[in-house]
Motif scaffolding. Structure first.
Motif, PDB file in Angstrom:
ATOM      1  N   THR A  42      -6.993  10.202   1.010  1.00  0.00           N
ATOM      2  CA  THR A  42      -8.388   9.802   0.798  1.00  0.00           C
ATOM      3  C   THR A  42      -8.487   8.282   0.665  1.00  0.00           C
ATOM      4  O   THR A  42      -9.365   7.646   1.267  1.00  0.00           O
ATOM      5  N   GLU A  43      -7.581   7.695  -0.120  1.00  0.00           N
ATOM      6  CA  GLU A  43      -7.584   6.236  -0.295  1.00  0.00           C
ATOM      7  C   GLU A  43      -7.220   5.530   1.009  1.00  0.00           C
ATOM      8  O   GLU A  43      -7.814   4.497   1.345  1.00  0.00           O
ATOM      9  N   ARG A  44      -6.266   6.066   1.730  1.00  0.00           N
ATOM     10  CA  ARG A  44      -5.853   5.439   2.997  1.00  0.00           C
ATOM     11  C   ARG A  44      -7.030   5.401   3.988  1.00  0.00           C
ATOM     12  O   ARG A  44      -7.225   4.412   4.692  1.00  0.00           O
ATOM     13  N   LYS A  45      -7.780   6.491   4.032  1.00  0.00           N
ATOM     14  CA  LYS A  45      -8.911   6.544   4.959  1.00  0.00           C
ATOM     15  C   LYS A  45     -10.018   5.580   4.539  1.00  0.00           C
ATOM     16  O   LYS A  45     -10.620   4.904   5.378  1.00  0.00           O
ATOM     17  N   GLU A  46     -10.261   5.507   3.232  1.00  0.00           N
ATOM     18  CA  GLU A  46     -11.342   4.650   2.729  1.00  0.00           C
ATOM     19  C   GLU A  46     -11.050   3.167   2.956  1.00  0.00           C
ATOM     20  O   GLU A  46     -11.944   2.392   3.303  1.00  0.00           O
ATOM     21  N   TYR A  47      -9.781   2.779   2.805  1.00  0.00           N
ATOM     22  CA  TYR A  47      -9.445   1.347   2.886  1.00  0.00           C
ATOM     23  C   TYR A  47      -8.739   0.975   4.198  1.00  0.00           C
ATOM     24  O   TYR A  47      -8.201  -0.119   4.318  1.00  0.00           O
ATOM     25  N   PHE A 101       0.818  -1.215   0.000  1.00  0.00           N
ATOM     26  CA  PHE A 101       0.000   0.000   0.000  1.00  0.00           C
ATOM     27  C   PHE A 101       0.854   1.269   0.000  1.00  0.00           C
ATOM     28  O   PHE A 101       0.350   2.352  -0.293  1.00  0.00           O
ATOM     29  N   TYR A 106       3.058   3.630  -4.023  1.00  0.00           N
ATOM     30  CA  TYR A 106       2.933   4.936  -4.671  1.00  0.00           C
ATOM     31  C   TYR A 106       3.692   6.004  -3.886  1.00  0.00           C
ATOM     32  O   TYR A 106       4.355   6.870  -4.470  1.00  0.00           O
ATOM     33  N   SER A 160      -4.521  13.071  -2.577  1.00  0.00           N
ATOM     34  CA  SER A 160      -4.953  11.900  -3.340  1.00  0.00           C
ATOM     35  C   SER A 160      -4.794  10.620  -2.525  1.00  0.00           C
ATOM     36  O   SER A 160      -5.706   9.781  -2.478  1.00  0.00           O
ATOM     37  N   GLN A 161      -3.649  10.476  -1.880  1.00  0.00           N
ATOM     38  CA  GLN A 161      -3.372   9.247  -1.141  1.00  0.00           C
ATOM     39  C   GLN A 161      -4.116   9.158   0.185  1.00  0.00           C
ATOM     40  O   GLN A 161      -4.565   8.087   0.589  1.00  0.00           O
ATOM     41  N   TYR A 181      -5.948   2.225   6.122  1.00  0.00           N
ATOM     42  CA  TYR A 181      -4.510   2.081   6.166  1.00  0.00           C
ATOM     43  C   TYR A 181      -3.919   3.239   6.969  1.00  0.00           C
ATOM     44  O   TYR A 181      -4.589   4.258   7.178  1.00  0.00           O
TER      45      TYR A 181
END
Length: 814
Positions: free
Chosen positions: A708-713, A653, A656, A705-706, A715
């Motif tokens: 948002t993804e970390r919070k959603e999944y 994860f 990126y 950008s990152q 991490y």
């Protein structure tokens, strides 16, 4: 009765109680080393963590063997720090202690045999080997077991020793010795008979018939006349061109006598003319802002673009701390960066600067430890192990390149993160912390955004030059149009040629060493694998060998396929070695050097290479991530990234984030002091968002950008992650053990648990591996979850069928 609690350098969680006399109890202090018996015969070096006179002990403690130190070698704050590390990273305090001290500070315990105080009336009863050993023991009081085989010229000596013990002739015991040996320097001086001007004539008369001796005596007086209070033997012999035989003759005549003095092995202070720290307007504003943040917060993030001069800002903060009679710890992710920082800072500070890293011998590290503890060293630059140093007057910790993964210890325990551990140490010592980076880690920047840390941004370069122009080259198009030579596009070749004509320097970045990661048979597709790990062997052309970059296994490159005997062997992929060969073919007149783990192994290899680069004796520098950090060379005006996609597609994860950080960091090596610099990203995916974020140096856009993804999944930084790793040579046993652990853990803890699963490399050093991943959300008690994990681990260890399965717990793994 008088007792002490002792930590032992073993993988044990508890302390151990030992008895001592009243006088020893009064003499010893917390933090001193003691030699103590443990088990049947072994003696270990322990650290005293508590003194007490409790009377309700349920056992009879052993007595200590000896007290090693007059004064403590570690402080009580250090012991508290160790306890926190053991608790947070779920390891034993013994493991922390073993990692903290240089190995030379542990006494060496070795078994020796000793002749009993009795006269052997009839030596004819002894065998030949026993008689030889008997004779040896009459000459010296004891002999190490390891030396017995040499004396009697036999490998298996234990039966002989056991027979002699049974007959009551010898006894065995553990002999404890200090491993650290101070370096002694040999000096020479006149004997008392020849001290004074009135006896000078007698001295010259004594050596008048020996011209070489007379010359040596005159050279001695010459050195005294030049102001030397003491004359070193090495200097005297060098000055007079005499030899040791001449000196020995003068010692035998009682003209000279020799004596020794202890000397540090490592000398850091250069005595160079000191420079004044000069900050630009933007740097001064950042410095003032950091000082203001320190009024409210203990930790401040310094987010500064490449070439903004973060080291100058650090220097001013260091000077402020020294002026308050406090010490500074500067953490760097790699030992090569410690060397670079030292060379920059030695011109600014009159006080002693020391470097502490694995490049130094254990004896050298002991001397640095002593200098730090005494307060002689004011500025300490070091890698992650430096957080264990006994810095008594710690005022400031600087974590440079705080985002680097090398701050996390992987093996062995304690698997600590130096950045986080340093922040806790600073809290215990009431010191301040600066976390510096051009590309802060997601966790650090998030803590700054929510107000936990202070944040200062520097967006201007120290030297007012334009940012380098970043060009993205589509490799798919270039290959389709046959505009590629090896791994170089025609555009990159043209840009390198142009820079070489201008006598400017070029960096080529490829984050993989060796010639090629894969050697494949063109007929059957067979790829040579490591015999210990489930991974392909990397081909190193200069040594003509295949090597595993995990366990170090090597084998000669085969001439034909071992599977089908075909001679058609092809390489796939490329590393720095292959780029170096191609670059020499494309630019035969250029001076080319390579910087990776293969070329910088020696103690001074990196320093020597660095000197060549700064002296403009290298035109093209090819390297891995080692050259992406800290390299500040004015004449580098072009950076080429040969394969920008390589880091994007790891099953992690953080892939990126690491790709973005590497691209931005290596881009920052170009255009630090000159305009019109250029950066080239060669890629098969020119529209990838990470490539464009790196091109535009848009850290904030990438972070948004990152995050948002970390919070959603779920991490980090929104959860804490723990990985439980199981290792065993039997695949079925490790599978069964990991499944048992998972079932018990999932029934006792209400947090997301994933696995058990096989990692991408599922066998390392003949050990099969399975992994369980645990996510600890912020709304759950981390301490409670860790307690359950510890209890499950202890229960696991009581099951006999799983005792041989190794379990590794890695908290906040990277």
């Amino acid at each position: 009765m008088y007792y002490i609690e002792v930590i032992l350098p073993l993988s044990l969680h508890q302390t151990f109680t030992y008895e001592l006399s009243a006088s020893e109890f009064d003499y010893i202090s917390i933090g001193c080393r003691v030699a103590v018996p443990f088990g049947k015969s072994k003696i270990y070096t322990g650290i005293v963590v508590e003194k007490h006179q409790r009377t309700n002990l349920l056992f009879e403690p052993k007595e200590i063997h000896q007290i090693v130190d007059e004064l403590p070698v570690v402080t009580e704050v250090q012991i508290k720090h160790w306890s926190w590390i053991a608790s947070y990273y779920l390891c034993s305090i013994g493991e922390v202690y073993r990692a903290a001290l240089p190995s030379s500070m542990f006494l060496a315990s070795e078994t020796v045999i000793r002749w009993k105080n009795q006269i052997l009336e009839d030596v004819t009863t002894l065998s030949d080997e026993e008689y030889i050993l008997y004779e040896a023991l009459q000459q010296q009081s004891d002999i190490k077991i390891s030396e017995v085989s040499k004396i009697i010229d036999r490998k298996n000596v234990l039966p002989i020793i056991q027979k002699m013990i049974a007959n009551g002739w010898v006894e065995i015991e553990e002999k404890v010795e200090e491993v650290y040996k101070p370096k002694l320097k040999k000096f020479v001086r006149l004997t008392k008979e020849f001290v004074g001007n009135e006896v000078m004539a007698n001295l010259l008369e004594k050596v008048k018939n020996a011209p070489k001796q007379k010359e040596l005596v005159l050279a001695y007086f010459q050195q005294l006349a030049e102001g030397d209070k003491e004359v070193a033997v090495k200097d005297l012999l060098g000055e007079s061109e005499a030899n040791t035989t001449t000196l020995k003759a003068l010692v035998d005549k009682s003209v000279f006598e020799l004596y020794y003095q202890q000397e540090d092995r490592v000398h850091f202070y250069s005595g160079e003319e000191q420079k004044v720290i000069s900050l630009s307007d933007f740097q001064h504003k950042a410095y003032v802002a950091i000082k203001n943040e320190f009024q409210q917060k203990e930790v401040c993030v310094l987010h500064g673009i490449n070439a903004c001069g973060k080291t100058h800002i650090y220097a001013q903060l260091i000077q402020d701390t020294i002026n308050q009679n406090e010490q500074v710890l500067i953490l760097v992710p790699e030992s090569v960066l410690a060397t670079q920082l030292y060379h920059r800072y030695k011109y600014y500070f009159e006080e002693d600067i020391v470097v502490y890293n694995s490049k130094y011998s254990t004896n050298e590290r002991v001397e640095i430890w002593n200098n730090v503890q005494s307060g002689k060293a004011k500025v300490i630059i070091g890698t992650r192990s430096s957080v264990f140093l006994p810095i008594d007057k710690l005022g400031l910790i600087i974590v440079d390149e705080e985002h680097e993964v090398n701050y996390k210890q992987s093996d062995p325990a304690p698997r600590f993160h130096a950045r986080d551990t340093a922040i806790v140490l600073a809290k215990l010592k009431e010191a301040k912390v600066v976390l510096g980076s051009a590309t802060p880690s997601m966790e650090t920047y998030h803590n700054a955004q929510i107000g936990k840390y202070g944040l200062v941004y520097v967006g201007h370069k120290f030297v007012p030059v334009s940012d380098p122009n970043v060009k993205i080259i589509d490799l798919k198009e270039k290959i389709k149009r046959k505009q590629v030579s090896g791994h170089f596009s025609d555009e990159l070749v043209g840009m390198i040629t142009e820079r070489l004509e201008k006598k400017e320097q070029v960096i080529l970045f490829q984050n993989r060493r060796g010639f090629a990661p894969i050697l494949e048979c063109g007929s059957c597709g067979h790829v040579p694998q490591c015999i210990r790990c489930n991974v392909s062997l990397t081909y190193h052309k200069n040594r003509n060998e295949l090597k595993c970059h995990i366990c170090g296994f090597t084998s000669a490159k085969p001439n034909r396929c071992v599977s089908c005997s075909s001679f058609e062997l092809n390489t796939k992929g490329f590393g720095t070695e292959q780029i170096e060969i191609e670059a020499k073919q494309l630019f035969p007149e250029a001076r080319i050097a390579r910087m990776d783990a293969d070329t910088t192994r020696g103690k001074y290899a990196f320093d020597n290479l660095l000197d060549l680069i700064y002296d403009n004796e290298v035109d093209i520098l090819i390297g891995t991530q080692m050259l992406a950090k800290g390299l500040d060379v004015d004449n580098i005006t072009l950076v080429g990234v040969l394969h920008a996609d390589q880091m994007l597609y790891y099953p992690d994860f953080r892939s990126y984030e690491r790709a973005f950080q590497s691209l931005v960091q290596v881009s920052g090596r170009a255009g630090r002091a000159k305009n019109n610099a250029e950066v080239v990203f060669q890629t098969y995916d020119p529209k990838h968002e990470v490539i464009h974020f790196a091109k535009n140096r848009d850290y904030l856009g990438f972070y948004k950008s990152q995050i948002t993804e970390r919070k959603e999944y779920f991490y980090p930084p929104f959860v804490r992650m723990i990985r439980v790793i199981f290792k065993h040579k039997d695949f079925e046993k490790v599978k069964e053990a990991s499944l048992w652990f998972y079932k018990v853990l999932s029934q006792t803890i209400d947090v997301p648990i994933f696995g058990p699963e096989e990692p991408s490399i599922n066998r390392i050093r003949n050990q099969y591996i399975r992994v369980i991943q645990i996510k600890l959300p912020g709304n759950k008690s981390v301490a409670r979850s860790k307690e359950v994990l510890n209890q499950t681990h202890k229960s696991f260890e009581t099951i006999s069928q799983f005792k041989s399965v190794k379990v590794v717990i890695d908290v906040d793994y990277q």
